[in-house]
Design an enzyme around this catalytic site. Structure first.
Site, PDB file in Angstrom:
ATOM      1  N   CYS A 127     -11.230 -20.413 -44.300  1.00  0.00           N
ATOM      2  CA  CYS A 127     -10.789 -21.265 -45.405  1.00  0.00           C
ATOM      3  C   CYS A 127     -10.045 -22.486 -44.861  1.00  0.00           C
ATOM      4  O   CYS A 127     -10.279 -23.619 -45.292  1.00  0.00           O
ATOM      5  CB  CYS A 127      -9.888 -20.465 -46.344  1.00  0.00           C
ATOM      6  SG  CYS A 127      -9.387 -21.352 -47.831  1.00  0.00           S
ATOM      7  N   CYS A 128      -9.149 -22.249 -43.895  1.00  0.00           N
ATOM      8  CA  CYS A 128      -8.448 -23.367 -43.249  1.00  0.00           C
ATOM      9  C   CYS A 128      -9.442 -24.307 -42.579  1.00  0.00           C
ATOM     10  O   CYS A 128      -9.236 -25.527 -42.560  1.00  0.00           O
ATOM     11  CB  CYS A 128      -7.461 -22.842 -42.203  1.00  0.00           C
ATOM     12  SG  CYS A 128      -6.011 -21.995 -42.870  1.00  0.00           S
TER      13      CYS A 128
ATOM     14  N   CYS B 250      -2.770 -22.353 -38.631  1.00  0.00           N
ATOM     15  CA  CYS B 250      -4.029 -22.625 -39.337  1.00  0.00           C
ATOM     16  C   CYS B 250      -5.090 -23.180 -38.395  1.00  0.00           C
ATOM     17  O   CYS B 250      -6.257 -23.223 -38.738  1.00  0.00           O
ATOM     18  CB  CYS B 250      -3.802 -23.588 -40.490  1.00  0.00           C
ATOM     19  SG  CYS B 250      -3.183 -25.208 -39.968  1.00  0.00           S
TER      20      CYS B 250
ATOM     21  N   CYS C 125      -0.971 -19.693 -50.004  1.00  0.00           N
ATOM     22  CA  CYS C 125      -0.579 -19.182 -48.686  1.00  0.00           C
ATOM     23  C   CYS C 125       0.877 -19.466 -48.341  1.00  0.00           C
ATOM     24  O   CYS C 125       1.281 -19.364 -47.176  1.00  0.00           O
ATOM     25  CB  CYS C 125      -1.483 -19.781 -47.610  1.00  0.00           C
ATOM     26  SG  CYS C 125      -3.232 -19.366 -47.822  1.00  0.00           S
TER      27      CYS C 125
ATOM     28  N   CYS D 161      -0.556 -24.717 -48.347  1.00  0.00           N
ATOM     29  CA  CYS D 161      -1.323 -24.513 -49.570  1.00  0.00           C
ATOM     30  C   CYS D 161      -0.610 -23.499 -50.467  1.00  0.00           C
ATOM     31  O   CYS D 161       0.047 -22.573 -49.981  1.00  0.00           O
ATOM     32  CB  CYS D 161      -2.723 -24.018 -49.239  1.00  0.00           C
ATOM     33  SG  CYS D 161      -3.759 -25.240 -48.396  1.00  0.00           S
TER      34      CYS D 161
END
Length: 251
Positions: A132-133, A245, A220, A217
């Site tokens: 996702c990162c 990340c 997170c 984010c």
């Protein structure tokens, strides 16, 4: 050295009131930082600042503006930032002398990731969280750094054990990426950062008043409690050693 944030969730005070405490050698640190930023602008162009709009980064942007340096700033707008962060981004764009360039992930890539893995994939495994990162941060970062000779970050030595040896000028990726990294606040304490913010009335993310020392984010990031480590609120469900990340992981 790992830092612990001194705070209390029940305290009504703002982050500036709770945390602003300059080191005895703060004036020397500030002069060192200013000299480093001037050097970056004069000798390492094109150079840019990477800003997450956290406390350290708003200090650096303020310094760039106050010194009238030709250093643009970029922000990775991941599509998952807090509303408070997005509001600060707008205010920064409105008032900064330095250009604020926003990089976003490719929307099709985000949609494909969510379709394949789900919107909460980051909680399922470290691999999926890093994927996702990769979509939301790493791909936009590559675009932001394309053509740059150097970039400037808000890394500090006391942020975590993994960052304890952060140098003022990191040349470790010059051979592989032809890229220098400046860390002008490397030697600053958390108290130094907030002393500068308070003294210069720098606009900052109000989430810091709610005990978010490190802000990423929204899915997170959480607030931390008294006694927790500085980055405990980032990816709190993961092992401490995994809490990066990829933006500052050498490859």
């Amino acid at each position: 050295m790992t830092s612990t944030l001194i705070s209390s969730r029940s305290a009504p005070a703002k982050a500036t009131e709770l945390n602003a405490q300059a080191s005895p050698d703060f004036a020397a640190k500030l002069a060192e930082t200013q000299a480093l930023l001037r050097r970056a602008a004069a000798e390492f162009a094109p150079v840019t600042q990477a800003s997450s709009l956290g406390a350290e980064d708003v200090v650096i942007t303020h310094l760039i503006n106050s010194l009238a340096l030709d250093i643009p700033v970029f922000v990775l707008e991941t599509g998952a930032l807090h509303t408070e962060t997005l509001a600060l981004l707008e205010r920064t764009q409105a008032h900064s002398r330095a250009p604020i360039v926003v990089y976003r992930p490719v929307q099709e890539a985000v949609i494909q990731f969510v379709r394949d893995q789900g919107q909460d994939a980051m909680y399922q495994s470290i691999a999926l969280r890093k994927a996702c990162c990769g979509v939301r941060k790493m791909a936009p970062l590559a675009r932001a750094l394309q053509g740059q000779k150097a970039w400037i970050t808000g890394l500090r030595q006391e942020q975590s054990a993994a960052r304890a040896e952060v140098p003022l000028l990191d040349e470790s990726e010059v051979a592989t990426k032809s890229l220098y990294k400046f860390n002008p606040l490397a030697r600053w304490t958390w108290g130094d950062v907030w002393h500068y913010i308070a003294t210069n009335q720098v606009d900052y993310n109000p989430l810091h008043d709610q005990f978010f020392p490190s802000i990423g984010c929204a899915p997170c990031t959480r607030a931390i409690s008294l006694g927790e480590e500085f980055r405990a609120g980032r990816w709190w469900w993961e092992d401490e050693a995994a809490k990066e990340c990829g933006l500052h992981v050498k490859k």
